[in-house]
Design a protein around this motif. Structure first.
Motif, PDB file in Angstrom:
ATOM      1  N   ILE A 199      -8.931   1.385  -5.096  1.00 49.05           N
ATOM      2  CA  ILE A 199      -8.494   1.042  -6.487  1.00 49.05           C
ATOM      3  C   ILE A 199      -8.685   2.888  -6.013  1.00 49.05           C
ATOM      4  N   GLU A 200      -9.154   3.628  -5.335  1.00 47.82           N
ATOM      5  CA  GLU A 200      -8.832   5.057  -5.606  1.00 47.82           C
ATOM      6  C   GLU A 200      -7.990   5.287  -5.212  1.00 47.82           C
ATOM      7  N   TRP A 201      -6.873   4.946  -4.478  1.00 43.57           N
ATOM      8  CA  TRP A 201      -5.350   5.636  -4.195  1.00 43.57           C
ATOM      9  C   TRP A 201      -4.468   4.685  -4.516  1.00 43.57           C
ATOM     10  N   ARG A 202      -4.578   4.254  -5.885  1.00 47.12           N
ATOM     11  CA  ARG A 202      -3.589   3.542  -7.297  1.00 47.12           C
ATOM     12  C   ARG A 202      -3.056   4.454  -7.741  1.00 47.12           C
ATOM     13  N   GLU A 203      -4.049   5.692  -7.852  1.00 41.38           N
ATOM     14  CA  GLU A 203      -3.453   6.791  -8.280  1.00 41.38           C
ATOM     15  C   GLU A 203      -1.935   7.258  -8.328  1.00 41.38           C
ATOM     16  N   TYR A 204      -1.905   7.293  -6.724  1.00 45.73           N
ATOM     17  CA  TYR A 204      -1.125   7.962  -5.552  1.00 45.73           C
ATOM     18  C   TYR A 204       0.159   7.017  -4.862  1.00 45.73           C
ATOM     19  N   MET A 254     -11.562  -0.974  -1.767  1.00 45.07           N
ATOM     20  CA  MET A 254     -12.557   0.893  -2.429  1.00 45.07           C
ATOM     21  C   MET A 254     -11.009   1.288  -1.938  1.00 45.07           C
ATOM     22  N   GLY A 255     -10.103   1.056  -1.466  1.00 45.71           N
ATOM     23  CA  GLY A 255      -9.025   2.251  -0.931  1.00 45.71           C
ATOM     24  C   GLY A 255      -7.595   2.144  -1.650  1.00 45.71           C
ATOM     25  N   CYS A 289      -3.869  -0.645  -0.824  1.00 44.16           N
ATOM     26  CA  CYS A 289      -4.291  -0.789   0.684  1.00 44.16           C
ATOM     27  C   CYS A 289      -4.271  -2.428   0.472  1.00 44.16           C
ATOM     28  N   SER A 347      -5.086  -4.156  -3.153  1.00 44.16           N
ATOM     29  CA  SER A 347      -6.585  -4.470  -3.351  1.00 44.16           C
ATOM     30  C   SER A 347      -6.933  -5.985  -2.649  1.00 44.16           C
TER      31      SER A 347
END
Length: 109
Positions: free
Chosen positions: A9-14, A6-7, A18, A69
């Motif tokens: 996926i959520e932080w990929r754009e930055y 999940m990390g 993870c 991920s």
């Protein structure tokens, strides 16, 4: 494992990766001393803290820039050799200890 997924996926754009490390049995650690005696562990292949450190260094390097991920299992391939019912550490060590005490019957010929 879900946190890494999940990390990632959520932080990929930055550009934040993870990745977790799942260590196998590591010699000289408190965890292994709690699982079994030194005698029971003498036939168990164990890694070193340096093995885990090297995995962490690799994952932090540019060589792993496209890895995210996921969880990297650092156990020398032991995960593949343990039956499903022995996948928790304590049961696996007990079973390996039991197997190592088996003796081959001597021939009566």
């Amino acid at each position: 494992i879900n946190a890494e997924y999940m990390g990632g996926i959520e932080w990929r754009e930055y550009d934040v990766r993870c990745v977790g490390i799942a260590p196998g049995p590591i010699s000289g650690t408190e965890g292994m001393s709690r699982l079994a005696s030194k005698e029971a562990l003498k036939n168990v292949s164990m890694g070193t803290v340096e093995d885990i450190g090297n995995a962490a260094l690799f994952l932090a390097s540019d060589a792993a820039r496209y890895i995210t991920s996921t969880t990297v299992v650092v156990d020398g391939g032991q995960w593949h050799g343990v039956d499903e019912k022995f996948r928790n550490g304590k049961a696996a060590v007990k079973e390996l200890s039991r197997r190592s005490r088996r003796t081959t019957p001597s021939s009566k010929l």
